[in-house]
Design an enzyme around this catalytic site. Structure first.
Site, short mmCIF file in Angstrom:
data_model
loop_
_atom_site.label_atom_id
_atom_site.label_comp_id
_atom_site.label_asym_id
_atom_site.label_seq_id
_atom_site.Cartn_x
_atom_site.Cartn_y
_atom_site.Cartn_z
N ASP A 100 69.09 44.61 9.69
CA ASP A 100 69.39 43.82 10.89
C ASP A 100 69.30 44.70 12.14
OD1 ASP A 100 71.71 45.24 10.47
OD2 ASP A 100 73.04 43.51 10.48
N GLU B 100 77.01 54.89 5.30
CA GLU B 100 76.55 55.24 6.65
C GLU B 100 77.66 55.90 7.46
OE1 GLU B 100 74.77 52.01 8.89
OE2 GLU B 100 74.54 53.29 10.67
O1 KIV Z 1 70.07 47.56 9.61
C1 KIV Z 1 69.73 48.67 9.19
O2 KIV Z 1 68.67 49.21 9.52
C2 KIV Z 1 70.63 49.34 8.24
C3 KIV Z 1 70.40 50.78 8.00
C4 KIV Z 1 70.92 51.54 9.15
C5 KIV Z 1 70.97 51.22 6.71
O3 KIV Z 1 71.52 48.73 7.75
#
Ligand code: KIV
Length: 264
Positions: A44, A181
């Site tokens: 997202d 994360e």
């Molecule tokens: O939305 C995204 O790109 C993510 C990554 C940062 C893991 O969730």
């Protein structure tokens, strides 16, 4: 051609090879990444890097489905994960209906859901109903407004313990893998050690089972800000600007189109 990963090949990679995942939002870039990476995440984060918005919160299910379908078209032989956007997984029923919609309308192999122990029942409900779920613990971008910013976890005892519990709960609920994360390397290492499923890190140090990066960060297209955890593998912005400059100069000075670009 790479052999497409499956949940069992990804899980058996734990402790034997490092896994790689990169985000993609369209067919063209997905096809370029597909030859190298184990998984593509339709994150997202597209709301920011594709949509130019300040955070991920306004991404909609329709947008995620549109981009996931594009990525699956560009990388039909790659394991694709679709991020469930903010507000699409508020209840078990809603989460299942929305994940089923993703599976019906795209060829995504799994969905990713942000959140810890509080979302474990919901994850279990999806898994029980045939949806493969990747968990996402630690710093949760979808909580940026409620937490008043992006807060690294694991620097204090309470957040260290909470993330450990979150990861364990989401694994017990049946997630086949976890993204972790924005945590200290020590916390990520402990989560990775305790989990029996692959743990993919972003801003989480080197001791995880694999790494994920947002494509526009790692290829240097996003110039405004470089998070500490990002390594830039090319200077995409400079390359694009230089090419566009040459094009405009060529047109203005009559060098393009040349004879070889004209129909006979
Ligand atoms: O939305 C995204 O790109 C993510 C990554 C940062 C893991 O969730």
């Amino acid at each position: 051609m790479r052999k497409k990963e499956t949940i069992s090949s990804l899980q058996s990679a734990k402790k034997s090879r490092k896994l790689t995942m990169i985000t993609a939002y369209d067919a063209l870039f997905a096809s370029l990444f597909a030859t190298e990476v184990d998984m593509i995440l339709v994150g997202d984060s597209l709301n920011m890097s594709f949509g130019g918005r300040p955070d991920t919160l306004s991404a909609t299910l329709e947008q995620m489905i549109y981009h996931t379908e594009a990525v699956c078209n560009g990388a039909p032989e790659t394991f694709v994960v679709c991020d469930m956007p903010f507000g699409s997984t508020n209840t078990k029923e809603e989460a299942l209906a929305n994940a089923v919609e993703v599976f019906r309308r795209t060829r995504a192999d799994a969905v990713k859901i942000e959140g810890g122990a509080k979302r474990a029942d919901l994850v279990a409900h999806l898994v029980d109903n045939g949806i493969a779920v990747m968990g996402h613990v630690g710093l949760l971008p979808q909580s940026v407004r409620s937490e008043g910013g992006y807060r690294v976890k694991g620097r204090d005892e309470e957040s260290f313990r909470t993330v450990l519990e979150d990861a364990a709960a989401i694994e017990r609920a049946g997630a086949f893998a976890l993204v972790i994360e924005g945590v200290t390397p020590e916390l990520a290492a402990m989560v990775t050690e305790e989990a029996s499923v692959p743990v993919i890190g972003i801003g989480a140090g080197a001791q995880t089972d694999g790494q994920v990066l947002v494509w526009s960060d790692m290829l240097g297209f996003f110039e405004e800000f470089k998070p500490k955890f990002v390594k830039r593998y090319m200077d995409g912005a400079a390359l694009v600007k230089e090419a566009v400059k040459r094009f405009t100069e060529d047109v203005r000075e009559g060098r393009f189109p040349a004879e070889e670009h004209c129909y006979k």
